[in-house]
Design a protein around this motif. Structure first.
Motif, short mmCIF file in Angstrom:
data_model
loop_
_atom_site.label_atom_id
_atom_site.label_comp_id
_atom_site.label_asym_id
_atom_site.label_seq_id
_atom_site.Cartn_x
_atom_site.Cartn_y
_atom_site.Cartn_z
N GLU A 257 0.87 -1.18 0.00
CA GLU A 257 0.00 0.00 0.00
C GLU A 257 0.90 1.23 0.00
O GLU A 257 1.96 1.25 0.63
CB GLU A 257 -0.89 0.01 1.25
N TRP A 258 0.46 2.28 -0.71
CA TRP A 258 1.26 3.50 -0.82
C TRP A 258 0.42 4.70 -0.40
O TRP A 258 -0.80 4.68 -0.48
CB TRP A 258 1.73 3.70 -2.27
N ASN B 66 3.07 1.02 6.15
CA ASN B 66 2.82 -0.19 6.95
C ASN B 66 1.36 -0.22 7.38
O ASN B 66 0.54 0.60 6.94
CB ASN B 66 3.77 -0.25 8.15
N ASP B 67 1.02 -1.14 8.29
CA ASP B 67 -0.39 -1.29 8.70
C ASP B 67 -0.87 -0.14 9.56
O ASP B 67 -2.06 -0.05 9.89
CB ASP B 67 -0.61 -2.63 9.41
N LYS B 68 0.06 0.77 9.94
CA LYS B 68 -0.32 1.97 10.69
C LYS B 68 -0.36 3.20 9.80
O LYS B 68 -0.43 4.33 10.28
CB LYS B 68 0.64 2.19 11.86
N ASP B 69 -0.27 2.96 8.49
CA ASP B 69 -0.29 4.03 7.50
C ASP B 69 0.88 5.00 7.65
O ASP B 69 0.79 6.17 7.27
CB ASP B 69 -1.62 4.81 7.55
N GLN B 70 1.98 4.48 8.16
CA GLN B 70 3.22 5.25 8.28
C GLN B 70 4.24 4.72 7.26
O GLN B 70 4.16 3.56 6.84
CB GLN B 70 3.78 5.13 9.70
N PRO B 71 5.19 5.55 6.87
CA PRO B 71 6.20 5.08 5.91
C PRO B 71 6.84 3.78 6.39
O PRO B 71 7.28 3.68 7.54
CB PRO B 71 7.21 6.23 5.89
#
Length: 351
Positions: A7-8, A140-145
């Motif tokens: 995911e990007w 990642n799954d926390k929507d962080q780079p």
């Protein structure tokens, strides 16, 4: 690992890099030659335009950062300390982050470059403008780079390149055979020859930017880097050639590059092919390239390496017992050098 499996998301550059700055005011002309890279607004060689000796007690720009050229947006990860070009709008911009390291540095530099590549001389980047730019990164799954993914992906890519080059170097060594003992250069007999005694000299053809067609054929111009390639075109004209030396008589006069591939040559470059076609080989032409460039110091923009001067330029060449150019010696000399280099590369890779 695949980029498409992730995911990007987009992030502002100042969200990723907490320190965006420029170097102190300095120019490479203020330094003598050394071993510290001088990083400026170059689009190749990791931005290094020279290697210099720092001044006494001068503080270097620290390693582990990304440098951005405001002139064309070129981005490079800098793994070692350097001297950065500062002062004026064309001084480089330095990006730093605690999350940046040797493992993910090139990945992040490429991500930044996708955004900054739009900049050009008439529309240069600024530090404040760079901060507002957005880049696309895997998350990642926390929507962080996802810095771990970036590092793992880069390591895998490097390993693939490593193995590819390892196989390439081994294959080249097997083709070169074993080295042959030769007389050292300073013990070999040499003699002068006019350039047009040993070479047929042919001209290039003027091709304006307006007339260039998109394509994959190298276009050779009067530059001193990139093996003389200034672009790629789809045109065909009477300058098309291969297995020749391209010698600049304008721009950077006296620079010579070997071109094994089919290419077009600008009107600022002469094409040199040995009259003795049986010895017009890669290794002999590589040897000859260094001989031709020994003469470049006498030429300049105001004293061009033009056709008449080129033809009457004396080249000192190793000769055989008959006093003729010893092409067999030149061939084996370059082979010996290449064997030596490939062995060193393999030793380095083995470590």
């Amino acid at each position: 690992m695949k980029l498409t499996d992730r995911e990007w998301d987009t992030f502002r550059i100042d969200e990723i890099f907490d320190n965006i700055s420029r170097p102190i005011s300095r120019s490479k002309n203020q330094y003598v030659s050394g071993d510290v890279p001088f990083i400026a607004s170059g689009a190749s060689l990791n931005g290094a335009v020279a290697f210099c000796t720092p001044k006494n007690d001068e503080r270097l720009d620290a390693a582990n950062c990304i440098t951005v050229s405001p002139v064309d947006g070129s981005c490079f990860y800098q793994p070692t300390a350097f001297l950065g070009r500062g002062g004026g709008g064309s001084s480089i911009i330095i990006l730093r982050s605690n999350n940046l390291n040797r493992n993910n540095g090139v990945f992040l530099a490429m991500a930044v470059n996708h955004t900054t590549s739009k900049y050009q001389y008439g529309h240069m980047a600024t530090s404040d403008g760079i901060k507002r730019e957005q880049i696309l990164l895997p998350v990642n799954d926390k929507d962080q780079p996802d810095y771990q993914f970036m590092a793992d992906y880069e390591r895998e890519l490097i390993q693939q390149k490593h193995e590819k080059y390892l196989n390439y170097a081994k294959n080249c060594l097997s083709q070169l055979g074993i080295p042959v003992e030769l007389d050292p250069l300073d013990e070999k007999k040499w003699a002068p020859f006019f350039l047009n005694e040993v070479f047929d000299v042919n001209s290039g053809v003027r091709l304006t930017n307006q007339d260039k067609e998109n394509g994959k054929k190298p276009f050779i111009g009067a530059t001193d880097n990139g093996n003389g390639i200034t672009g790629f075109v789809g045109n065909t004209n009477k300058s098309q050639d291969s297995n020749v030396l391209g010698v600049n008589y304008n721009g950077a006069p006296g620079i010579a590059f070997y071109h094994p591939y089919t290419a077009l040559f600008s009107d600022d470059v002469k094409r040199l092919k040995l009259k003795d076609e049986s010895h017009n080989t890669k290794n002999v032409l590589l040897f000859m390239a260094s001989i031709v460039m020994k003469q470049r110091g006498k030429y300049s923009y105001g004293y061009k390496f033009n056709a008449s001067r080129m033809n009457r330029q004396r080249l000192y060449l190793p000769v055989n017992n008959q006093g003729q150019p010893d092409y067999d010696y030149m061939e084996q000399y370059i082979k010996n050098k290449m064997i030596q280099k490939y062995k060193k590369y393999l030793e380095y890779l083995g470590k």
